[in-house]
Structure formats: C-alpha cells, structure tokens
Write a protein that holds these residues in place. Structure first.
Motif, mmCIF file in Angstrom:
data_model
loop_
_atom_site.group_PDB
_atom_site.id
_atom_site.type_symbol
_atom_site.label_atom_id
_atom_site.label_comp_id
_atom_site.label_asym_id
_atom_site.label_seq_id
_atom_site.Cartn_x
_atom_site.Cartn_y
_atom_site.Cartn_z
ATOM 1 N N THR A 66 0.839 -1.207 0.000
ATOM 2 C CA THR A 66 0.000 0.000 0.000
ATOM 3 C C THR A 66 0.871 1.253 0.000
ATOM 4 N N ALA A 67 1.859 1.270 0.904
ATOM 5 C CA ALA A 67 2.737 2.443 0.995
ATOM 6 C C ALA A 67 3.549 2.610 -0.278
ATOM 7 N N GLY A 68 4.037 1.484 -0.814
ATOM 8 C CA GLY A 68 4.870 1.540 -2.023
ATOM 9 C C GLY A 68 4.092 2.055 -3.217
ATOM 10 N N SER A 69 2.852 1.599 -3.383
ATOM 11 C CA SER A 69 2.108 2.068 -4.552
ATOM 12 C C SER A 69 1.711 3.529 -4.392
ATOM 13 N N ALA A 70 1.465 3.976 -3.160
ATOM 14 C CA ALA A 70 1.179 5.400 -2.939
ATOM 15 C C ALA A 70 2.418 6.241 -3.251
ATOM 16 N N PHE A 71 3.573 5.747 -2.834
ATOM 17 C CA PHE A 71 4.843 6.439 -3.131
ATOM 18 C C PHE A 71 5.059 6.546 -4.644
ATOM 19 N N ILE A 72 4.842 5.433 -5.344
ATOM 20 C CA ILE A 72 5.052 5.423 -6.799
ATOM 21 C C ILE A 72 4.081 6.388 -7.469
ATOM 22 N N ASN A 73 2.822 6.347 -7.056
ATOM 23 C CA ASN A 73 1.817 7.219 -7.673
ATOM 24 C C ASN A 73 2.156 8.695 -7.429
ATOM 25 N N SER A 74 2.479 9.025 -6.197
ATOM 26 C CA SER A 74 2.776 10.413 -5.865
ATOM 27 C C SER A 74 4.014 10.910 -6.614
ATOM 28 N N THR A 75 5.052 10.084 -6.644
ATOM 29 C CA THR A 75 6.305 10.494 -7.286
ATOM 30 C C THR A 75 6.135 10.599 -8.800
ATOM 31 N N ILE A 194 10.227 16.428 -0.622
ATOM 32 C CA ILE A 194 8.794 16.134 -0.716
ATOM 33 C C ILE A 194 8.518 14.855 0.078
ATOM 34 N N ALA A 195 7.844 15.005 1.223
ATOM 35 C CA ALA A 195 7.634 13.865 2.130
ATOM 36 C C ALA A 195 6.944 12.696 1.427
ATOM 37 N N ASN A 196 5.908 12.981 0.630
ATOM 38 C CA ASN A 196 5.160 11.903 -0.040
ATOM 39 C C ASN A 196 6.035 11.124 -1.022
ATOM 40 N N ASN A 197 7.107 11.767 -1.496
ATOM 41 C CA ASN A 197 7.934 11.137 -2.527
ATOM 42 C C ASN A 197 9.210 10.546 -1.947
ATOM 43 N N THR A 198 9.169 10.207 -0.653
ATOM 44 C CA THR A 198 10.288 9.508 -0.038
ATOM 45 C C THR A 198 9.725 8.270 0.652
ATOM 46 N N ILE A 199 10.569 7.268 0.793
ATOM 47 C CA ILE A 199 10.106 6.031 1.432
ATOM 48 C C ILE A 199 11.312 5.317 2.025
ATOM 49 N N GLN A 200 11.065 4.616 3.108
ATOM 50 C CA GLN A 200 12.134 3.885 3.771
ATOM 51 C C GLN A 200 11.971 2.414 3.481
ATOM 52 N N THR A 201 12.855 1.866 2.723
ATOM 53 C CA THR A 201 12.866 0.463 2.375
ATOM 54 C C THR A 201 14.324 0.074 2.230
ATOM 55 N N PRO A 202 14.716 -1.168 2.437
ATOM 56 C CA PRO A 202 13.941 -2.385 2.505
ATOM 57 C C PRO A 202 13.216 -2.665 3.814
ATOM 58 N N GLY A 203 13.003 -1.754 4.643
ATOM 59 C CA GLY A 203 12.185 -2.034 5.809
ATOM 60 C C GLY A 203 12.974 -2.566 6.988
ATOM 61 N N ASN A 204 14.306 -2.373 6.944
ATOM 62 C CA ASN A 204 15.105 -2.800 8.098
ATOM 63 C C ASN A 204 15.264 -1.656 9.087
ATOM 64 N N VAL A 205 14.559 -0.558 8.841
ATOM 65 C CA VAL A 205 14.579 0.591 9.727
ATOM 66 C C VAL A 205 13.150 0.815 10.197
ATOM 67 N N ALA A 206 12.966 1.008 11.488
ATOM 68 C CA ALA A 206 11.611 1.194 12.007
ATOM 69 C C ALA A 206 10.979 2.450 11.408
ATOM 70 N N PRO A 207 9.676 2.420 11.118
ATOM 71 C CA PRO A 207 9.003 3.607 10.574
ATOM 72 C C PRO A 207 9.221 4.855 11.428
ATOM 73 N N GLU A 208 9.396 4.672 12.738
ATOM 74 C CA GLU A 208 9.619 5.822 13.616
ATOM 75 C C GLU A 208 10.915 6.551 13.258
ATOM 76 N N VAL A 209 11.905 5.791 12.765
ATOM 77 C CA VAL A 209 13.175 6.406 12.373
ATOM 78 C C VAL A 209 12.942 7.294 11.162
ATOM 79 N N TYR A 210 12.144 6.806 10.233
ATOM 80 C CA TYR A 210 11.793 7.586 9.043
ATOM 81 C C TYR A 210 11.123 8.897 9.457
ATOM 82 N N THR A 211 10.162 8.786 10.366
ATOM 83 C CA THR A 211 9.461 9.978 10.830
ATOM 84 C C THR A 211 10.435 10.955 11.485
#
Ligand code: NAG
Ligand code: NAG
Ligand code: NAG
Ligand code: NAG
Length: 243
Positions: A66-75, A194-211
């Motif tokens: 869900t997050a990945g497709s939103a990132f792709i769409n926004s970017t 642009i916050a919507n156009n960034t994403i933290q993957t491969p997911g080895n970092v907690a979402p809180e770190v991204y925030t």
C-alpha cells in the motif's frame, strides 16, 4: 523488473512484514510539513532543479505494498507534472550504477559494497513508472555511494545552470535523501524534500526512524519538508523556470 537473488534475500530477511515496516508519509503518522499548509506563498523562484533520486529497480520490491504504490503514484504524478510545465525546469535523476563487470567503484573494504554490492545492471535502470524526458533536457547520473553527487557531475550541472533551489524525491530516506540534503545544504542550496515522494525500504529501519528524519533531523538543519500538494502549488506560483 527482476531482482537478484541476494537482493531479494536481503529484502525479505530484513523485514518480517514489509507492508507494515515501510516508513512512508502517513506511516506511522502523517508527516507535519515544516511550512504550514495554510501558507499559500511558497515559491521556488526561477532557478530550481527537481532531483529524482535512485528511483531504480529496487522500487519493484515495494510496488505491491500500500505504501509503495502510494509512493510510486505520488512520485510519478510529480515527475509528470514537472514535465508538463512550460518551460520544464531541470530534472536530474540519479541511479546506483557501477563500472564494468567488476563494479570497479566497490572495493572489498568499501562499506557501501555491503549495501549495494548486489545491484545488477538491470536493477540500476530507472523504474518504468518514472519517465525520463530527454526532449525536456532531463539528465540521468550514475552514482556509486549514498550521496546523489558522488563521482558524477551533479554539482557541475547545478552550478553551470545557476541553480539555487533543489526539490528532492527518492528512495531511501535514510540513504540518498539524507546524504544529499546535507551535502547540498552545505553547498548553499535551498533544499526541499517532498515527504510523499520519499520512502524507507527495505524495511530494516523502524518507521519511527523515518518519521524522525523527516520531522526532526531535516527540519533542524534547517531544510524544508513539504507535501507533494505544497510542492505542486509552489511550482504554479514560481516564475518560468530558467534552464
Ligand atoms: C501527502 O502527504 C500528506 C501528509 O504528509 C497527506 O496529507 C497527503 O494526503 C499526501 N498526498 C498524497 C497524494 O498522497
Ligand atoms: C507567507 O505567509 C505566511 C502566512 O500567511 C506569513 O506568515 C509569511 O510571512 C509569508 N511569507 C512570505 C515570504 O511572504
Ligand atoms: C507484484 O505484482 C505483480 C502483478 O500482480 C507481479 O507480477 C510481481 O511479481 C509482484 N512483485 C513482487 C515483488 O512481489
Ligand atoms: C495515481 O492514482 C490516480 C488514482 O488512482 C490515477 O488516476 C492516476 O493516473 C495515478 N497517477 C499515476 C502517475 O500513476
């Protein structure tokens, strides 16, 4: 887009639940932009460049979330919107890519080998959802470390074109985004992420770190973190881009 076996292993070992562990603009909570959304006066001036960083084959690993497709769409929406401007501003794409079959930029003792050593030439290609418009003058640069300008002509191009403002999209937030914000900030550029156009993957970092990166670290520099809606409004308000 095929991912090499080692990269897939890395991706899936790294995350017990990829969908949940991705740090995205509204996960775990919606990022608060540094500029209030009630301000309707943001502009990028006339000498701004759009930096689309490391939007390469790795994107395939998150495309079905869900997050990945939103990132792709926004970017992709942002990139298409920029190409539709008259005249279009300078767009620069970076890719993680190495020289020759031996990947000469990566030595056995280079820490970055552990991060990107398994990236194949096919994975280095820009992910097909993101359009590079050669007629508009888009530039694609290869880089061999985290910073978008590592070992390429990014700084020469920004200087030669008289750019004073850069607007960043890309993955990952802790990698190319953070490294590029710091370096271009030190080089006196006005930096927007642009916050919507960034994403933290491969997911080895907690979402809180991204925030924390987007709401804590980058604003402390200070550099600005804005939404894609604010960025598009600012482009409409900006003067004709000089490129
Ligand atoms: C962009 O992110 C903001 C929160 O940071 C959110 O409110 C908005 O809906 C997002 N826009 C899109 C197109 O996803
Ligand atoms: C932009 O608008 C906000 C709120 O309306 C105001 O406080 C701020 O001073 C304005 N900035 C500029 C550069 O005009
Ligand atoms: C994502 O979904 C598509 C189509 O449903 C599929 O072909 C592709 O292999 C999937 N990708 C991943 C990384 O799971
Ligand atoms: C983004 O999603 C919207 C709504 O699903 C769709 O209409 C639009 O074509 C998508 N844009 C891109 C660039 O994929």
């Amino acid at each position: 887009m095929r991912l090499s076996k080692s990269m897939l292993t890395l991706l899936f070992l790294a995350s017990t639940s990829l969908a949940q562990s991705i740090g995205y603009t509204c996960n775990p909570h919606c990022i608060t932009p540094t500029i209030p959304t009630t301000n309707h006066n943001l502009t990028f001036g006339t000498h701004y460049a759009v930096l689309n960083l490391d939007l390469i084959g790795l994107v395939a690993s998150i495309a079905n979330t869900t997050a990945g497709s939103a990132f792709i769409n926004s970017t992709a929406t942002w990139i298409d919107f920029i190409h539709a401007q008259h005249p279009p501003p300078l767009s620069i794409f970076s890719r993680v890519a190495f020289s020759g079959t031996r990947k000469a930029e990566l030595g056995p003792n280079s820490p970055f080998t552990k991060v990107a050593g398994s990236v194949t030439p096919a994975e280095s290609q820009i992910y097909p959802a993101f359009k590079v418009d050669e007629k508009a003058g888009d530039v694609v640069l290869d880089k061999s470390r985290y910073y978008a300008g590592w070992g390429n002509s990014l700084e020469t191009i920004l200087h030669a074109q008289g750019i004073d403002t850069v607007i960043l999209s890309g993955l990952t937030t802790s990698g190319v985004i953070l490294n590029t914000v710091y370096t271009l900030y030190n080089l006196d550029y006005k930096v927007y992420v642009i916050a919507n156009n960034t994403i933290q993957t491969p997911g080895n970092v907690a979402p809180e770190v991204y925030t924390s990166i987007l709401e804590g670290i980058i604003p402390t520099l200070p550099a600005d973190v804005i939404t894609v809606e604010q960025a598009m409004d600012a482009v409409k308000r900006s003067g004709p881009a000089v490129y």
